[in-house]
Motif scaffolding. Sequence first.
Motif, PDB file in Angstrom:
ATOM      1  N   MET A 124       0.824  -1.214   0.000  1.00  0.00           N
ATOM      2  CA  MET A 124       0.000   0.000   0.000  1.00  0.00           C
ATOM      3  C   MET A 124       0.860   1.267   0.000  1.00  0.00           C
ATOM      4  N   LEU A 125       1.685   1.378  -1.022  1.00  0.00           N
ATOM      5  CA  LEU A 125       2.505   2.579  -1.214  1.00  0.00           C
ATOM      6  C   LEU A 125       1.689   3.580  -2.032  1.00  0.00           C
ATOM      7  N   GLY A 126       0.546   3.940  -1.456  1.00  0.00           N
ATOM      8  CA  GLY A 126      -0.468   4.668  -2.201  1.00  0.00           C
ATOM      9  C   GLY A 126      -0.146   6.112  -2.505  1.00  0.00           C
ATOM     10  N   LEU A 127       0.906   6.661  -1.902  1.00  0.00           N
ATOM     11  CA  LEU A 127       1.236   8.053  -2.209  1.00  0.00           C
ATOM     12  C   LEU A 127       1.841   8.203  -3.605  1.00  0.00           C
ATOM     13  N   ARG A 128       2.128   7.094  -4.277  1.00  0.00           N
ATOM     14  CA  ARG A 128       2.464   7.181  -5.696  1.00  0.00           C
ATOM     15  C   ARG A 128       1.262   7.714  -6.491  1.00  0.00           C
ATOM     16  N   TYR A 129       0.071   7.506  -5.924  1.00  0.00           N
ATOM     17  CA  TYR A 129      -1.152   7.959  -6.582  1.00  0.00           C
ATOM     18  C   TYR A 129      -1.669   9.286  -6.026  1.00  0.00           C
ATOM     19  N   VAL A 179       6.649   4.875   8.968  1.00  0.00           N
ATOM     20  CA  VAL A 179       6.513   6.222   8.412  1.00  0.00           C
ATOM     21  C   VAL A 179       7.465   6.426   7.238  1.00  0.00           C
ATOM     22  N   GLY A 180       8.679   5.933   7.375  1.00  0.00           N
ATOM     23  CA  GLY A 180       9.698   6.185   6.362  1.00  0.00           C
ATOM     24  C   GLY A 180       9.490   5.472   5.050  1.00  0.00           C
ATOM     25  N   SER A 181       8.656   4.442   5.042  1.00  0.00           N
ATOM     26  CA  SER A 181       8.504   3.627   3.833  1.00  0.00           C
ATOM     27  C   SER A 181       8.082   4.450   2.619  1.00  0.00           C
ATOM     28  N   HIS A 182       7.169   5.403   2.810  1.00  0.00           N
ATOM     29  CA  HIS A 182       6.736   6.230   1.678  1.00  0.00           C
ATOM     30  C   HIS A 182       7.899   7.059   1.124  1.00  0.00           C
TER      31      HIS A 182
END
Length: 329
Positions: A124-129, A179-182
Amino acid sequence: MRVCIIGGSGHASFVFRAMSADPTIEVVGIAPGSEGENTAKFMKEAEKRGQSPKYYDDYRVMLDELKPDIAAVNCHFGDHAKVNFEVLSRKIHLFGEKPLATTMEELAVLEKEYERAGVEVAAMLGLRYDPAFYTAWHAVQDGKIGEVRLLTAQKSYRLGSRPNFFKNRVSYGGTIPWVGSHAIDWVYWFAGEDFISVMAHHSAMHNRGLGTMEMTGLCHFEFTNEVFGSVNIDYLRPSTAESHGDDRVRAAGTKGVIEVRGGRVYLISADQPGTQELPLMQPPAFFAEFVKQVRGEGQCLVSAKDSFRVTEACLRARESADTGKMVYF
């Protein structure tokens, strides 16, 4: 497309946000993935949308009885790997909260099971969207800043109130992986290169009684082709701030610099004087794109390869911060 939600501690709301784009998405079952976990918010959201998922106490029974097409896993972070494994072992497509695992040993087992299962996986690396990051990445892909050479990314949050499982490394996994994953994903995604090494630091000082939970973190990554990326992470954003988070990325290239800050995109280009604010693109719904991928109708922006690689990068960065040593990939 039949979907089961496991857990109530992450971002399974991506599933509901995609329903207007794909009305075939149906949540058929909901169950906790961790002991004592509350999934009521997702049950209420499903009912609000006219759906009637069945509640289960045991997610394994749910998977066996309902046999969904996709499982959206978002339980306590330390349980991600074991729940993800149960999903993949049943050859069910996995839409999993990041990080996919919180130890390197679990990650290796999970990746092997993914290769055996022959299903689709997206973290769920959704900040790509997110419109700003989506727009900036497309500008980089279009050559607006030339060849990317240096990246910096930031994730800064209000601390607010955090659940008890954040207090323990085993159940939380660490602030770098959570937190850092994004931000780690952004520098990897924008760089278009692979990881070579990482040197990182983190601190749990001033965490207001939250056990071992780190409040700050700093990571320096070396990528292939002599590209460098840095990531800073904190829970120090004051409660008086106008928004919960302050997400930023800056990419410097051979022809210009692009920045995302405050939900806007700014470009300084060798081709044009001054700073341009780029109009935001409107990205499609993340989970709807994953559903298309499951159907064989395209590829979502978060591949299984990226999902596993970013998880590995988070865990190697945490190892570096724990040991005070540079870690190689």
